[in-house]
Design a protein around this motif. Sequence first.
Motif, mmCIF file in Angstrom:
data_model
loop_
_atom_site.group_PDB
_atom_site.id
_atom_site.type_symbol
_atom_site.label_atom_id
_atom_site.label_comp_id
_atom_site.label_asym_id
_atom_site.label_seq_id
_atom_site.Cartn_x
_atom_site.Cartn_y
_atom_site.Cartn_z
ATOM 1 N N UNK A 96 -34.385 13.483 -27.361
ATOM 2 C CA UNK A 96 -35.525 14.202 -27.916
ATOM 3 C C UNK A 96 -35.507 13.941 -29.414
ATOM 4 N N UNK A 97 -36.531 13.250 -29.889
ATOM 5 C CA UNK A 97 -36.542 12.874 -31.300
ATOM 6 C C UNK A 97 -36.600 14.116 -32.185
ATOM 7 N N UNK A 98 -35.748 14.113 -33.169
ATOM 8 C CA UNK A 98 -35.663 15.215 -34.103
ATOM 9 C C UNK A 98 -35.145 14.673 -35.420
ATOM 10 N N UNK A 99 -35.768 15.091 -36.479
ATOM 11 C CA UNK A 99 -35.342 14.638 -37.791
ATOM 12 C C UNK A 99 -34.789 15.808 -38.595
ATOM 13 N N UNK A 114 -30.482 15.499 -28.921
ATOM 14 C CA UNK A 114 -31.504 15.660 -29.957
ATOM 15 C C UNK A 114 -31.146 14.771 -31.137
ATOM 16 N N UNK A 115 -32.097 14.057 -31.707
ATOM 17 C CA UNK A 115 -31.855 13.296 -32.917
ATOM 18 C C UNK A 115 -32.579 11.976 -32.944
ATOM 19 N N UNK A 116 -32.014 11.033 -33.662
ATOM 20 C CA UNK A 116 -32.577 9.701 -33.787
ATOM 21 C C UNK A 116 -32.254 8.905 -32.528
ATOM 22 N N UNK A 117 -33.280 8.371 -31.881
ATOM 23 C CA UNK A 117 -33.117 7.709 -30.588
ATOM 24 C C UNK A 117 -32.110 6.565 -30.660
ATOM 25 N N UNK A 118 -32.328 5.620 -31.554
ATOM 26 C CA UNK A 118 -31.453 4.443 -31.626
ATOM 27 C C UNK A 118 -30.017 4.836 -31.971
ATOM 28 N N UNK A 119 -29.849 5.707 -32.947
ATOM 29 C CA UNK A 119 -28.498 6.118 -33.351
ATOM 30 C C UNK A 119 -27.756 6.816 -32.213
ATOM 31 N N UNK A 120 -28.438 7.699 -31.511
ATOM 32 C CA UNK A 120 -27.763 8.468 -30.470
ATOM 33 C C UNK A 120 -27.464 7.641 -29.228
ATOM 34 N N UNK A 121 -28.375 6.763 -28.837
ATOM 35 C CA UNK A 121 -28.081 5.921 -27.676
ATOM 36 C C UNK A 121 -26.889 5.020 -27.988
ATOM 37 N N UNK A 122 -26.839 4.481 -29.186
ATOM 38 C CA UNK A 122 -25.684 3.663 -29.573
ATOM 39 C C UNK A 122 -24.410 4.506 -29.623
ATOM 40 N N UNK A 123 -24.502 5.716 -30.155
ATOM 41 C CA UNK A 123 -23.325 6.594 -30.225
ATOM 42 C C UNK A 123 -22.803 6.919 -28.825
ATOM 43 N N UNK A 124 -23.708 7.161 -27.886
ATOM 44 C CA UNK A 124 -23.288 7.431 -26.508
ATOM 45 C C UNK A 124 -22.604 6.195 -25.931
#
Length: 145
Positions: free
Chosen positions: A40-43, A92-102
Motif C-alpha cells: 500500500x503506497x504511503x509516503x 505500507x510504504x514505497x513499492x519498489x523499496x519494500x518489495x526489494x526489502x522483502x
Amino acid sequence: MSATLIVGLDGTESGNRALAYAKKLANLIGGCELLVVYVIEWSPYTFQTAEENSQRHKRREEEISMAMERVIDPAVTSLKADGINARGIVRHGDVAELIDAVAVEEKAEQIIVARSSEGGFVKRVFGTATANLVMHASVPVTVVG
C-alpha cells in the motif's frame, strides 16, 4: 532446499498475469515457495492534520485487512489449491523499496512483477514502481507484460 520467488501484486489484471507466470515458474522449478506481496503506497512526506494523524493507525490496519481479504488471500488460496507452497504479506510504504526489502529478508531468488500501466506526466517525471524495482533490486526481476 526451496527457492523463494516474490510476486508483487497490485490488485489489477496485470498483477494476475504476473501471478500466473510465477505459478508456471514455480511448477517448472519444483520445491518452490511463492511469497505474494502487496504494498500500500504511503509516503512519510505526506502532510496531515493532527486529526488525520490520530486516525492514521486505524486506517492503516483497515487498509492492511482489506488488501489481505481482496488481493492476497484469494491469490494464496488459489496457489495452494494448485499444490503450490504460498503465503502472502501486505506492507505500507514505497513499492519498489519494500518489495526489494522483502526479497532480501526472505533470501528470495527472484522478483516477479507486472509492467505498470500508469502513464502521462507522473510516469515521465517520477518513473514507476516497476522501473525503480528493476533498476535497484538486489535480485533478478522478471517483468510480465
